[in-house]
Design a protein around this motif. Structure first.
Motif, mmCIF file in Angstrom:
data_model
loop_
_atom_site.group_PDB
_atom_site.id
_atom_site.type_symbol
_atom_site.label_atom_id
_atom_site.label_comp_id
_atom_site.label_asym_id
_atom_site.label_seq_id
_atom_site.Cartn_x
_atom_site.Cartn_y
_atom_site.Cartn_z
ATOM 1 N N THR A 57 1.223 11.406 3.556
ATOM 2 C CA THR A 57 0.568 12.233 4.612
ATOM 3 C C THR A 57 1.232 13.531 4.876
ATOM 4 O OG1 THR A 57 -0.256 12.041 6.881
ATOM 5 C CG2 THR A 57 1.868 11.257 6.452
ATOM 6 N N THR A 84 -3.418 2.242 -3.910
ATOM 7 C CA THR A 84 -3.165 3.612 -3.711
ATOM 8 C C THR A 84 -4.609 4.278 -3.633
ATOM 9 O OG1 THR A 84 -3.333 4.372 -5.854
ATOM 10 C CG2 THR A 84 -1.105 3.707 -4.842
ATOM 11 N N ASP A 85 -4.736 5.459 -3.247
ATOM 12 C CA ASP A 85 -5.910 6.423 -3.314
ATOM 13 C C ASP A 85 -6.181 6.576 -4.859
ATOM 14 O OD1 ASP A 85 -4.220 8.581 -3.789
ATOM 15 O OD2 ASP A 85 -4.546 9.213 -1.745
ATOM 16 N N SER A 102 -2.004 1.781 5.306
ATOM 17 C CA SER A 102 -1.265 3.224 5.135
ATOM 18 C C SER A 102 -2.031 4.128 6.156
ATOM 19 C CB SER A 102 -1.449 3.657 3.723
ATOM 20 O OG SER A 102 -0.552 2.729 2.975
ATOM 21 N N GLU A 103 -3.351 4.013 6.067
ATOM 22 C CA GLU A 103 -4.005 5.184 6.936
ATOM 23 C C GLU A 103 -3.472 4.713 8.645
ATOM 24 O OE1 GLU A 103 -5.425 7.669 6.216
ATOM 25 O OE2 GLU A 103 -6.028 7.087 3.845
ATOM 26 N N THR A 149 -6.393 0.905 1.270
ATOM 27 C CA THR A 149 -5.300 1.694 1.769
ATOM 28 C C THR A 149 -5.183 1.632 3.571
ATOM 29 O OG1 THR A 149 -5.974 3.896 1.797
ATOM 30 C CG2 THR A 149 -4.501 2.900 -0.147
ATOM 31 N N HIS A 203 -11.696 4.609 0.043
ATOM 32 C CA HIS A 203 -11.909 5.914 -0.434
ATOM 33 C C HIS A 203 -13.082 6.047 -1.530
ATOM 34 C CE1 HIS A 203 -7.692 6.168 1.402
ATOM 35 N NE2 HIS A 203 -8.266 7.538 1.418
ATOM 36 N N CYS A 239 -8.027 2.104 -3.629
ATOM 37 C CA CYS A 239 -8.750 2.002 -2.444
ATOM 38 C C CYS A 239 -10.237 1.843 -2.526
ATOM 39 C CB CYS A 239 -8.258 2.806 -1.495
ATOM 40 S SG CYS A 239 -8.936 2.923 0.123
ATOM 41 N N ASP A 269 1.123 5.491 0.133
ATOM 42 C CA ASP A 269 -0.124 6.763 0.493
ATOM 43 C C ASP A 269 1.175 7.740 1.078
ATOM 44 O OD1 ASP A 269 -2.196 8.170 0.785
ATOM 45 O OD2 ASP A 269 -2.788 7.524 2.638
ATOM 46 N N SER A 294 0.649 -1.286 0.070
ATOM 47 C CA SER A 294 -0.042 0.103 0.031
ATOM 48 C C SER A 294 0.963 1.121 -0.072
ATOM 49 C CB SER A 294 -0.711 -0.057 1.255
ATOM 50 O OG SER A 294 -1.695 1.220 1.453
#
Length: 712
Positions: free
Chosen positions: A266, A324-325, A435-436, A432, A349, A346, A264, A262
C-alpha cells in the motif's frame, strides 16, 4: 520597570541569603499594599497603571530567595498574575563571576515611544520612593491566558500531543480534546499554537537522522529481545531502500496461523512514498493478524525477492499458500523464493474488472455475471465441470475471441477454486480482502507526512490495538459458555474446544446434521461404515461420508474439513449415529481452538519483563522516613538544576523519552529519496468509471430538479 538586586555565586550555589532590594514607594512608607487597578495621571500628563494582585504574590522589602532563579520565577509569576510579561535586563557581576545586581523589567520596557507607550522607572539609588507603574494597559483577566508566560505546554500535554498523533489525532483535535478534559480553553494553559509547535518539533527532532534512528531503534529492540528480527539494505549513496521487521509475538503467530497468508503493498503511509508491505493471515477468531512488515522503495522483482528471502530467513518454513493481486513483479518473485508454496491470485481483483473489460461487449451484463459467478465462486464443482460451463457461457455471449477472457482462462488454475479445492485450507482465503482490511486499519493511524520513525510508532500503536482485540476475545471466550441450540454432547464439547467465532460455525454444522440430513443408503466395508446422505440445505444433493470405527475418523466427499479445518454436517451425522460424544481430537485443527497461539511448534524465548514493580511498605519507622525525606530533597534540587538547562536541551530530553530514540552520534544510513510508485500519481479513469460517475451526476441533478418542483 522593576528592578531585582540579588547576589548569587556563578556556580549557582548559595553562599548567603539573596536579598531582593525593592523600592519602598510601591508599598508606601509602612510597606503596606497600596496598589490600585485604577489608572492615574502623572504631573506631566501621562497615564499610568498599577497592577493589582493578591498579597501573597506581591514583592516586599528585603524579600529573600534561595537562588537567583527562584527570585526570577517569583517575579515571572507576579507579572503573570498582574497582566504583563517580564524579561531579564542588565546585571552586574563581581570579578569572580558572582552576580551582584540583576534587573527584571516589563517585557515592553525601553521600546520606541513613538510606536507605543513604554514604562517609566526612576533608578536613582538615592530615591527613597520609586513608583512601580506601567505606561500601558495591563492585560485583563480573560486575556491573561494569552500571555507568553501563561502559554506553557506542560509535559502531560506534550505527551498528549505525541500519543494523540499515534491515533491519527492532529494538534487541533488534541487541543480541542484537552479543552474538554479541562473544562475550558482558559484552563488548558496553552493555545493551539503551542500544540502545533510541539507537533512540528517532533519532525525537527528527527530531521535527516530519520533512517539512522529507526535502524538504531531496531538494534535496541534486538538487544532487549532475541525474538526481534530486522534487516535492511541501502543503495550506493547510503540511502535506505528497503527494511523488514517482526517480533517474537508475530513470529509465534506465524507458526500457528501462517498456513495461508495474504501479501499486499500500500502507499501514502510515509513522506518518502515508499511502499508498505504486509504479510497477513487469519487467527483463531478469523481476525486479521500481521506476521511481518516491511518498506520497499520500488515495486520491482529485486525488492520483492529480497523481502521474501528475508521473510524466509526469519520464519524458517514456507506458507502453504500465498494470495496476491496480479502484480507482474510478485508473480515472478514468489516462485523464486517460495518453491513449495502455491501462489493464488485474488478473485475479487479479477472479478471487479469484468465490468471494465466487457461492458462494451455484452448488452446483458447482469445475466452474464450471474452465470459466470455460478461457475467461479462455487468450490464444490470439479475442474471438468467448470471448463464445460465456462465454454458454454463464453459461447452463448460470443466472447470466444476476447483476449482478456482467454488470458484469464489460461491462468485459471491460479484463481478458480475448483482447481485448488483439494489444497489444505483452500477455502480460508480466496481474496486479499484481509490485506485490504489491514491497509484500511493502518490508515486510521498513519499520515502521508509521517517520517519513518513516526510511522513505526504508529505501526506499533496499531499492533497494540490488534493484540488488545485478541485479548478481549480471549477473555470473553473464557468468562462464559455460548448458548447451546441442541441436546448433543458434541455441541458442548465443541464449545469447550473452539473459539467463540469458530464454535458458531461448528454449531451450524452440528445442528444441520440433526435437522437437514436424510439417509439415502447405508453400507459397511472393512470396519468402515459408508453413509449416503441427502442434504436438504444443498438442494437435495447426495453426499457420501465414511466413518471408521477404529479411530472415529470421518471422510466426506464435500471435503469441508480439508478446505476449512472443521468437521462437516455429514461427518457429524455419522459420529452422532455411532453415539460419539466428543469430537475426535485428530479432527480438531489447532489453529481454531482456544489458546491456539500457546501451542506452537517452534521454541520461542519468553519476553522478559523490563521493569519490576516496586512495593513500598506502609509501615515506615523514623529512620526510613528521614531517609525518604532526604531523597526527596535531593530529587527536588536535581529537578531545579535540570530546569536551568537550555530549552532546546530539555526539549531533546523529553523527545528522546517519547520517541524512544536518541539523536544519533553519526548518521550512516540516510533517509530514502521520495519514490514514484504505482498509485502515487493521478490515476487514469476508465470508460466504465466515467459512465458510473456521469450516471450518478444525472441522478443527483434529477433529484435536485424534483426538489425544486416540489417547493414551487
Amino acid at each position: 520597570m522593576e528592578s531585582l538586586n540579588s547576589v548569587v555565586g556563578s556556580n549557582e550555589q548559595i553562599k548567603e541569603p539573596h536579598v531582593i532590594n525593592v523600592s519602598d514607594s510601591d508599598f508606601g512608607e509602612d510597606g503596606m499594599d497600596e496598589v490600585s487597578s485604577i489608572p492615574f495621571q502623572s504631573p506631566g500628563g501621562g497615564m499610568y497603571w498599577k497592577p493589582r494582585v493578591e498579597a501573597e504574590f506581591k514583592p516586599y522589602i528585603n524579600q529573600s530567595f534561595r537562588s537567583l532563579e527562584d527570585g526570577i520565577e517569583f517575579y515571572r509569576d507576579y507579572g503573570r498574575k498582574s497582566g504583563f510579561e517580564i524579561r531579564r535586563h542588565t546585571e552586574k557581576k563581581h570579578e569572580d563571576g558572582t552576580v551582584l545586581l540583576k534587573h527584571i523589567v516589563c517585557s515592553i520596557a525601553g521600546r520606541n515611544e513613538s510606536k507605543m507607550n513604554v514604562d517609566y522607572e526612576d533608578f536613582s539609588s538615592s530615591s527613597k520612593k520609586r513608583r512601580r507603574t506601567h505606561s500601558h494597559f495591563l492585560v485583563s483577566g480573560s486575556g491573561k491566558q494569552f500571555l507568553k508566560s501563561n502559554r506553557v505546554l506542560g509535559l502531560a500535554y506534550k505527551k498528549l500531543v505525541f500519543d494523540g498523533a499515534k491515533a491519527n489525532m492532529g494538534p487541533n483535535k488534541t487541543y480541542n480534546f484537552a479543552k474538554e478534559l479541562c473544562g475550558s480553553y482558559s484552563n488548558v494553559g496553552a493555545t493551539c499554537t503551542e500544540f502545533k509547535n510541539w507537533s512540528r518539533y517532533v519532525k525537527l527532532y528527527i530531521g535527516d537522522r530519520d533512517a539512522q534512528m529507526i535502524i538504531e531503534k531496531f538494534t535496541d529492540k534486538k538487544e532487549m529481545s532475541d525474538g526481534f528480527f530486522d534487516d535492511y539494505a541501502v543503495d550506493e549513496d547510503g540511502r535506505l531502500t528497503r527494511i523488514f521487521w517482526t517480533d517474537v509475538i508475530r513470529r509465534r503467530n506465524y507458526d500457528v496461523f501462517g498456513d495461508v497468508i495474504s501479501f499486499d503493498s500500500t502507499y501514502s503511509t510515509n513522506k518518502y512514498n515508499i511502499k508498505f508491505v504486509l504479510f497477513t493471515g487469519l487467527d483463531n477468531y478469523k481476525k486479521c493478524v500481521v506476521f511481518a512488515a516491511g518498506l520497499i522503495a520500488k515495486e520491482d522483482i529485486d525488492n520483492y525477492v529480497w523481502i521474501f528471502e528475508v521473510f524466509m530467513k526469519c520464519m524458517i518454513r514456507e506458507p502453504k499458500c500465498i494470495v496476491t493481486d496480479q502484480c507482474p513483479a510478485m508473480k515472478q518473485a514468489i516462485p523464486t523464493v517460495f518453491t513449495e508454496t502455491r501462489h493464488r491470485l485474488c478473485m475479487w481483483h479479477i472479478m471487479k474488472k469484468f465490468n471494465q473489460k466487457l461492458a462494451k461487449c455484452i448488452s446483458k451484463m447482469d445475466d452474464f455475471k450471474r452465470k459466470i459467478n455460478a461457475l467461479i465462486w462455487i468450490i464444490d464443482i470439479d475442474p471438468a465441470t467448470f471448463e464445460v460451463g465456462w465454454k458454454d457461457v463464453i459461447k452463448e455471449y460470443k466472447l470466444e475471441s476476447n483476449e482478456w477472457l482467454c488470458e484469464l482462462y489460461n491462468i485459471r488454475e491460479s484463481w478458480i477454486p475448483a482447481y485448488y479445492a483439494d489444497d489444505p485450507l483452500a477455502g480460508l482465503l480466496r481474496t486479499t480482502s484481509i490485506s485490504e482490511s489491514e491497509n484500511s486499519f493502518f490508515d486510521k493511524f498513519n499520515r502521508r507526512s509521517d517520517t519513518l520513525t513516526e510511522f513505526y510508532l504508529r505501526y506499533e500503536s496499531a499492533m497494540e490495538k490488534q493484540r488488545h482485540t485478541n485479548a478481549r476475545l480471549n477473555y470473553e471466550g473464557t468468562k462464559s459458555m455460548p448458548r447451546m441450540d441442541g441436546p448433543l454432547l458434541l455441541e458442548r464439547d465443541a464449545a469447550e474446544l473452539y473459539t467463540r467465532t469458530m464454535f458458531y460455525e461448528v454449531q451450524k454444522e452440528i445442528m444441520s446434521s440433526c435437522y437437514d440430513m436424510s439417509i439415502n443408503s447405508i453400507s459397511e466395508e472393512d470396519g468402515v461404515k459408508i453413509f449416503s446422505l441427502k442434504d436438504k440445505k444443498r438442494h437435495g444433493k447426495i453426499f457420501e461420508v465414511k466413518h471408521a470405527y477404529l479411530n472415529n475418523d470421518v471422510q466426506c466427499m464435500c471435503r469441508l474439513f480439508e478446505k476449512m479445518g472443521i468437521v462437516c454436517r455429514h461427518g457429524f451425522f455419522a459420529l452422532n449415529q455411532a453415539d460419539v460424544t466428543k469430537i475426535p481430537r485428530h479432527l480438531v485443527v489447532n489453529r481454531w481452538t482456544k489458546g491456539a497461539e500457546m501451542r506452537h511448534s517452534l521454541q520461542f524465548k519468553e519476553i522478559s519483563e523490563q521493569c519490576n514493580a516496586i512495593e513500598v511498605t506502609n509501615r515506615l519507622d523514623g529512620e526510613r522516613l528521614d531517609y525518604l525525606e532526604g531523597k526527596l530533597k535531593e530529587l527536588k534540587h536535581s529537578l531545579r538544576e535540570s530546569s536551568l538547562k537550555s530549552d532546546t536541551q530539555n526539549k531533546n530530553d523529553v523527545m528522546e523519552f517519547f520517541v524512544g530514540s536518541k539523536i544519533p552520534a553519526e548518521v550512516i544510513v540516510k533517509p530514502p529519496i521520495e519514490g514514484r510508485n504505482k498509485g502515487c500519481g493521478r490515476r487514469i479513469v476508465g470508460d466504465y468509471e466515467k459512465s458510473i460517475s456521469q450516471r450518478k451526476k444525472k441522478c443527483s441533478e434529477s433529484r435536485f430538479t424534483a426538489l425544486n418542483l416540489d417547493s414551487v
